[in-house]
Design a protein around this motif. Structure first.
Motif, PDB file in Angstrom:
ATOM      1  N   MET A   1     -27.244  39.315  -6.434  1.00  0.00           N
ATOM      2  CA  MET A   1     -26.354  39.094  -5.294  1.00  0.00           C
ATOM      3  C   MET A   1     -26.737  37.834  -4.525  1.00  0.00           C
ATOM      4  SD  MET A   1     -23.687  40.290  -3.832  1.00  0.00           S
ATOM      5  CE  MET A   1     -22.820  40.171  -2.289  1.00  0.00           C
ATOM      6  N   VAL A   2     -28.025  37.714  -4.316  1.00  0.00           N
ATOM      7  CA  VAL A   2     -28.520  36.530  -3.598  1.00  0.00           C
ATOM      8  C   VAL A   2     -28.185  35.264  -4.380  1.00  0.00           C
ATOM      9  CG1 VAL A   2     -30.571  35.372  -2.749  1.00  0.00           C
ATOM     10  CG2 VAL A   2     -30.344  37.842  -2.459  1.00  0.00           C
ATOM     11  N   ARG A   3     -28.307  35.370  -5.751  1.00  0.00           N
ATOM     12  CA  ARG A   3     -28.009  34.207  -6.592  1.00  0.00           C
ATOM     13  C   ARG A   3     -26.536  33.827  -6.483  1.00  0.00           C
ATOM     14  NH1 ARG A   3     -29.966  34.375 -12.685  1.00  0.00           N
ATOM     15  NH2 ARG A   3     -31.957  34.331 -11.537  1.00  0.00           N
ATOM     16  N   LEU A   4     -25.636  34.828  -6.453  1.00  0.00           N
ATOM     17  CA  LEU A   4     -24.203  34.547  -6.344  1.00  0.00           C
ATOM     18  C   LEU A   4     -23.873  33.895  -4.999  1.00  0.00           C
ATOM     19  CD1 LEU A   4     -22.679  37.799  -7.887  1.00  0.00           C
ATOM     20  CD2 LEU A   4     -22.840  35.528  -8.931  1.00  0.00           C
ATOM     21  N   ILE A   5     -24.537  34.372  -3.958  1.00  0.00           N
ATOM     22  CA  ILE A   5     -24.316  33.767  -2.634  1.00  0.00           C
ATOM     23  C   ILE A   5     -24.765  32.307  -2.632  1.00  0.00           C
ATOM     24  CG2 ILE A   5     -24.996  33.831  -0.209  1.00  0.00           C
ATOM     25  CD1 ILE A   5     -25.151  36.865  -0.448  1.00  0.00           C
ATOM     26  N   GLY A   6     -25.919  32.048  -3.296  1.00  0.00           N
ATOM     27  CA  GLY A   6     -26.424  30.674  -3.360  1.00  0.00           C
ATOM     28  C   GLY A   6     -25.472  29.770  -4.128  1.00  0.00           C
ATOM     29  N   ILE A   7     -24.945  30.302  -5.246  1.00  0.00           N
ATOM     30  CA  ILE A   7     -23.995  29.500  -6.044  1.00  0.00           C
ATOM     31  C   ILE A   7     -22.723  29.223  -5.244  1.00  0.00           C
ATOM     32  CG2 ILE A   7     -22.529  29.517  -8.079  1.00  0.00           C
ATOM     33  CD1 ILE A   7     -24.726  31.123  -9.504  1.00  0.00           C
ATOM     34  N   ALA A   8     -22.262  30.231  -4.512  1.00  0.00           N
ATOM     35  CA  ALA A   8     -21.046  30.062  -3.709  1.00  0.00           C
ATOM     36  C   ALA A   8     -21.253  29.000  -2.623  1.00  0.00           C
ATOM     37  CB  ALA A   8     -20.646  31.393  -3.086  1.00  0.00           C
ATOM     38  N   ILE A   9     -22.419  29.073  -1.993  1.00  0.00           N
ATOM     39  CA  ILE A   9     -22.723  28.065  -0.956  1.00  0.00           C
ATOM     40  C   ILE A   9     -22.786  26.670  -1.565  1.00  0.00           C
ATOM     41  CG2 ILE A   9     -24.496  27.281   0.649  1.00  0.00           C
ATOM     42  CD1 ILE A   9     -25.147  30.212   1.189  1.00  0.00           C
ATOM     43  N   GLY A  10     -23.361  26.540  -2.799  1.00  0.00           N
ATOM     44  CA  GLY A  10     -23.432  25.250  -3.470  1.00  0.00           C
ATOM     45  C   GLY A  10     -22.057  24.695  -3.770  1.00  0.00           C
ATOM     46  N   PHE A  11     -21.156  25.583  -4.292  1.00  0.00           N
ATOM     47  CA  PHE A  11     -19.789  25.142  -4.566  1.00  0.00           C
ATOM     48  C   PHE A  11     -19.074  24.721  -3.278  1.00  0.00           C
ATOM     49  CE2 PHE A  11     -20.012  27.386  -8.746  1.00  0.00           C
ATOM     50  CZ  PHE A  11     -19.559  26.339  -9.530  1.00  0.00           C
ATOM     51  N   LEU A  12     -19.318  25.488  -2.218  1.00  0.00           N
ATOM     52  CA  LEU A  12     -18.678  25.154  -0.935  1.00  0.00           C
ATOM     53  C   LEU A  12     -19.174  23.791  -0.431  1.00  0.00           C
ATOM     54  CD1 LEU A  12     -16.885  25.956   1.445  1.00  0.00           C
ATOM     55  CD2 LEU A  12     -18.885  27.118   2.451  1.00  0.00           C
ATOM     56  N   PHE A  13     -20.456  23.556  -0.590  1.00  0.00           N
ATOM     57  CA  PHE A  13     -21.035  22.288  -0.152  1.00  0.00           C
ATOM     58  C   PHE A  13     -20.435  21.132  -0.944  1.00  0.00           C
ATOM     59  CE2 PHE A  13     -24.430  19.060  -0.514  1.00  0.00           C
ATOM     60  CZ  PHE A  13     -24.567  18.717   0.831  1.00  0.00           C
ATOM     61  N   CYS A  14     -20.311  21.279  -2.274  1.00  0.00           N
ATOM     62  CA  CYS A  14     -19.721  20.233  -3.125  1.00  0.00           C
ATOM     63  C   CYS A  14     -18.257  19.993  -2.754  1.00  0.00           C
ATOM     64  CB  CYS A  14     -19.846  20.625  -4.592  1.00  0.00           C
ATOM     65  SG  CYS A  14     -21.545  20.638  -5.219  1.00  0.00           S
ATOM     66  N   PHE A  15     -17.538  21.097  -2.468  1.00  0.00           N
ATOM     67  CA  PHE A  15     -16.129  20.960  -2.098  1.00  0.00           C
ATOM     68  C   PHE A  15     -15.987  20.154  -0.805  1.00  0.00           C
ATOM     69  CE2 PHE A  15     -12.616  22.532   0.496  1.00  0.00           C
ATOM     70  CZ  PHE A  15     -11.535  22.177  -0.307  1.00  0.00           C
ATOM     71  N   VAL A  16     -16.854  20.464   0.163  1.00  0.00           N
ATOM     72  CA  VAL A  16     -16.803  19.735   1.441  1.00  0.00           C
ATOM     73  C   VAL A  16     -17.104  18.258   1.238  1.00  0.00           C
ATOM     74  CG1 VAL A  16     -17.897  19.493   3.700  1.00  0.00           C
ATOM     75  CG2 VAL A  16     -17.338  21.768   2.828  1.00  0.00           C
ATOM     76  N   LEU A  17     -18.085  17.948   0.375  1.00  0.00           N
ATOM     77  CA  LEU A  17     -18.409  16.547   0.101  1.00  0.00           C
ATOM     78  C   LEU A  17     -17.229  15.822  -0.546  1.00  0.00           C
ATOM     79  CD1 LEU A  17     -22.120  16.643  -1.181  1.00  0.00           C
ATOM     80  CD2 LEU A  17     -21.275  15.795   1.007  1.00  0.00           C
ATOM     81  N   MET A  18     -16.588  16.476  -1.546  1.00  0.00           N
ATOM     82  CA  MET A  18     -15.452  15.856  -2.215  1.00  0.00           C
ATOM     83  C   MET A  18     -14.279  15.666  -1.251  1.00  0.00           C
ATOM     84  SD  MET A  18     -15.458  17.764  -5.922  1.00  0.00           S
ATOM     85  CE  MET A  18     -13.977  16.845  -6.403  1.00  0.00           C
ATOM     86  N   TRP A  19     -14.061  16.645  -0.411  1.00  0.00           N
ATOM     87  CA  TRP A  19     -12.978  16.547   0.566  1.00  0.00           C
ATOM     88  C   TRP A  19     -13.218  15.398   1.537  1.00  0.00           C
ATOM     89  CZ3 TRP A  19     -12.876  17.311   5.929  1.00  0.00           C
ATOM     90  CH2 TRP A  19     -11.597  17.346   6.498  1.00  0.00           C
ATOM     91  N   ALA A  20     -14.457  15.260   1.984  1.00  0.00           N
ATOM     92  CA  ALA A  20     -14.797  14.176   2.929  1.00  0.00           C
ATOM     93  C   ALA A  20     -14.657  12.816   2.267  1.00  0.00           C
ATOM     94  CB  ALA A  20     -16.212  14.367   3.459  1.00  0.00           C
ATOM     95  N   ALA A  21     -14.999  12.748   0.948  1.00  0.00           N
ATOM     96  CA  ALA A  21     -14.942  11.462   0.253  1.00  0.00           C
ATOM     97  C   ALA A  21     -13.519  11.039  -0.059  1.00  0.00           C
ATOM     98  CB  ALA A  21     -15.760  11.532  -1.031  1.00  0.00           C
ATOM     99  N   LEU A  22     -12.621  12.031  -0.332  1.00  0.00           N
ATOM    100  CA  LEU A  22     -11.262  11.702  -0.762  1.00  0.00           C
ATOM    101  C   LEU A  22     -10.254  11.653   0.380  1.00  0.00           C
ATOM    102  CD1 LEU A  22     -11.111  13.867  -4.025  1.00  0.00           C
ATOM    103  CD2 LEU A  22     -11.546  11.408  -3.826  1.00  0.00           C
TER     104      LEU A  22
END
Length: 266
Positions: free
Chosen positions: A1-22
Motif C-alpha cells: 500500500m505504501v509503495r502504491l501511494i509512493g508511485i501515485a505521488i511520483g506520477f502526480l509530481f511528474c504530471f505537475v512538472l509536465m503541466w508547468a512546462a507545457l
C-alpha cells in the motif's frame, strides 16, 4: 500500500512538472525604463578620427562653461591650473585664473589653518570639502568628479553631449518622474538628480560665439575629453611616426632579402 501511494505521488509530481512546462506563460511586462532609454546621439569634434587635433578655441570656451556653470557642483580633482597652458592660455592668464580661488594652507608663523590665493601649481578648486558635504548640498546626490568622466562613461563624448542636450523633453503619458528628479532619456535610469545645467546665452563667450545649448554642450564636452586625455595629440603623432617607421623598415627588409638571396637558384 505504501509503495502504491509512493508511485501515485511520483506520477502526480511528474504530471505537475509536465503541466508547468507545457502551459503557456504570460508575457513579462516590458521595463518602461529600457523602452524610454535612448542611445547617445552621433556627434563629431575637431579631434575626432585618427588624425584629429584639439581646437584650442573650443577648449577655452569649454573651460569657460565648466568654470561658470559646472564648477558650482562638480570638481576636476586631477587637473592643476598650470595645465591650462596646454589649451592656449598664457602663464599670466593662468595666474589670474588661479588667483580667483582660495586654498587652505598652514600659517608658518602660528601653525593655524588659513587660506591663500591659489597659484598655477594648485589643483582645481573643490566645490565641496568631501562627499558628505556634497550630498548634503545636492539632495543626497553626489556630483561626480569630471576629470575622467569621458573615459568613465560608456560612449564617452557622445554620452556627455547627449546628456547635456537631453533635457526639456516631456515624459510619455503614464510615466511618473519621482519628486526631486528630472527626466532625461539619455541617462541610464532616465531619471537624473541634476537639473538642466545649460540654457541659451548662459555664458558670454569672449570670441563672440553664440552660446546656444548645443554649442556649450559641444565645447564643454571637448574640454572634458582633453582633461581626460591631454596626451591625445602626442599619442597620435607618436603612433603615426611609429607606423611610418615600420613601413619603411618593412620595405628595407624586403629589399635586403631580395639582395641576399638573389644568387640562390630555386
Amino acid at each position: 500500500m505504501v509503495r502504491l501511494i509512493g508511485i501515485a505521488i511520483g506520477f502526480l509530481f511528474c504530471f505537475v512538472l509536465m503541466w508547468a512546462a507545457l502551459t503557456p506563460r504570460e508575457a513579462a511586462a516590458p521595463d518602461p525604463v529600457k523602452l524610454l532609454h535612448r542611445h547617445p546621439k552621433e556627434v563629431t569634434f575637431a579631434h575626432s578620427g585618427p588624425f584629429g587635433t584639439f581646437d584650442r578655441a573650443q577648449l577655452q570656451r569649454g573651460f569657460q562653461v565648466y568654470k561658470e556653470v559646472c564648477s558650482a557642483c562638480h570638481g576636476m580633482y586631477h587637473l592643476a591650473y598650470r595645465n591650462l597652458e596646454e589649451i592656449g592660455f598664457s602663464p599670466e592668464e593662468v595666474k589670474a585664473i588661479a588667483a580667483e580661488y582660495e586654498v587652505s594652507t598652514i600659517d608658518q608663523a602660528t601653525g593655524e589653518t588659513t587660506t591663500r590665493p591659489a597659484i598655477p601649481s594648485d589643483k582645481f578648486y573643490r566645490p565641496f570639502p568631501n562627499e558628505t558635504a556634497a550630498r548634503a548640498a545636492n539632495n543626497n546626490a553626489y556630483p561626480p568628479d569630471l576629470s575622467l568622466i569621458v573615459k568613465a562613461r560608456k560612449d564617452g563624448e557622445a554620452y556627455v553631449y547627449s546628456l547635456l542636450t537631453g533635457y526639456g523633453e516631456t515624459p510619455p503619458e503614464g510615466f511618473e518622474v519621482p519628486e526631486g528628479l528630472n527626466y532625461n532619456p539619455y541617462f541610464h535610469s532616465v531619471n537624473i538628480a541634476m537639473v538642466q545645467p545649460l540654457v541659451d546665452d548662459q555664458v558670454t563667450y569672449a570670441d563672440g560665439t553664440k552660446a546656444t545649448v548645443d554649442q556649450m554642450a559641444r565645447d564643454v564636452t571637448a574640454f572634458l575629453r582633453w582633461a581626460a586625455e591631454p596626451e591625445l595629440e602626442r599619442r597620435r603623432k607618436a603612433g603615426i611616426v611609429t607606423l611610418a617607421f615600420l613601413a619603411i623598415l618593412t620595405v628595407l627588409a624586403y629589399l635586403s632579402y631580395r639582395r641576399v638571396w638573389a644568387g640562390v637558384q630555386h
